[in-house]
Design an enzyme around this catalytic site. Structure first.
Site: not given
Ligand SMILES: Nc1ncnc2c1ncn2[C@@H]1O[C@H](COP(=O)(O)OP(=O)(O)O)[C@@H](O)[C@H]1O
Ligand SMILES: [Mg+2]
Length: 285
Positions: A103-104, A188, A222, A226
């Site tokens: 989303k953000e 992962g 949060d 997910f």
């Molecule tokens: N350090 C990381 N290494 C690998 N994939 C990541 C990492 N951080 C985020 N992701 C991937 O990116 C997606 C979005 O990141 P996230 O931090 O959850 O942001 P949002 O606020 O957009 O949900 C995650 O669901 C994951 O699949």
């Molecule tokens: Mg997220």
């Protein structure tokens, strides 16, 4: 998508100077008038108009006639400034593919000393108002546009990771510039897309991490299937910009919701019954 890497590479020094001037001036103007921008850059009228034309073609800068004629940096331009700085510092060498869109934020793979993840925070114009109300950390400056709000969001997440790593299983925070957070890459998948062989152990691991964060004074706020990643049985808690301190008036409610979301997911997908009170007691004991 974040700004294309070839745009960043092909950027002319004059164009960089314009982006930096716009960034600075946008603290005072929502749209920076040409008569303000020109003296700030020191370019001739024709040079400036040529460079602005290129920046607009790359969607780094936008032009508006209403309420008055002016220029503003948009996300591609802000991405460029951050990537430029991170490259100059040696934090990153190459931009890889997009791996997550939320989303953000947008998350990309990149190459630094090893594989890293770049998280571009995008607190959009729509969510900006509610973010300011909900999170309470948005500065009150009247000209603070969403690009600055995004950098505050990235800083919040960076601060959380700094505090939590390594006691809590979170990505290692590597660097921060503007709205872009650089962290270790987790090889992962999101919990929601995984099929766990030992779900009880994973649930246990997640609760243990929530407890460690709580002990360090932090509630995620949060958490759900997910925002957990799993890698060969190990769990990682990600996505921290909205964290609150355990002393925050809403911390109790947010913690309960975080735990509830996780328990519900393991019940739904794996049929595991884990009493909420028991889980909460484990976290706050
Ligand atoms: N350090 C990381 N290494 C690998 N994939 C990541 C990492 N951080 C985020 N992701 C991937 O990116 C997606 C979005 O990141 P996230 O931090 O959850 O942001 P949002 O606020 O957009 O949900 C995650 O669901 C994951 O699949
Ligand atoms: Mg997220």
């Amino acid at each position: 998508m974040p700004v294309p890497a070839e745009y960043v590479r092909s950027l002319h020094a004059y164009e960089l100077r314009i982006l930096l001037a716009l960034e600075r001036l946008m603290r005072r103007y929502q749209w920076v008038p040409l008569e303000v921008l020109r003296p700030a850059t020191g370019f001739s009228e024709s040079e400036l108009s040529y460079r602005l034309g290129r920046l607009m073609a790359m969607d780094m800068v936008r032009y508006e006639k209403v309420p008055y004629e002016g220029y503003a940096l948009v996300f591609n331009g802000y991405d460029t400034l951050a990537l430029h700085t991170l490259t100059r510092r040696g934090t990153i060498q190459a931009l890889g593919t997009l791996i997550g869109v939320g989303k953000e934020s947008e998350v990309c793979e990149a190459m630094g000393l090893g594989p890293v993840a770049l998280k571009f925070h995008r607190v959009g114009q729509r969510s900006f108002q509610s973010a300011r109300l909900k999170r309470g950390y948005m500065p009150e400056a009247t000209h603070c546009p969403w690009i600055f709000a995004s950098s505050i969001s990235a800083k919040m997440e960076y601060d959380a990771l700094k505090t939590l790593h390594p006691a809590v299983s979170v990505p290692l925070p590597i660097d921060l510039n503007r709205h872009v957070l650089v962290m270790s890459f987790i090889p992962g998948v999101d919990l929601v897309r995984a099929t766990l062989e030992e779900p009880e152990a994973a649930l246990d691991d997640i609760l243990k991490n929530i407890r460690e964060a709580y002990r360090l004074g932090i509630v995620h706020g949060d958490l759900s299937e997910f925002n957990v990643m799993v890698d060969e049985g190990q769990c990682w808690l990600i996505d921290w910009p909205q964290w609150v301190e355990t002393s925050h008036p809403n911390a109790g409610d947010l913690l309960a919701r975080d735990i509830e979301n996780i328990l519900q997911y393991f019940k739904r997908k794996y049929g595991i019954e884990y009493a909420f009170d028991e889980a909460l007691a484990r976290v706050v004991e």
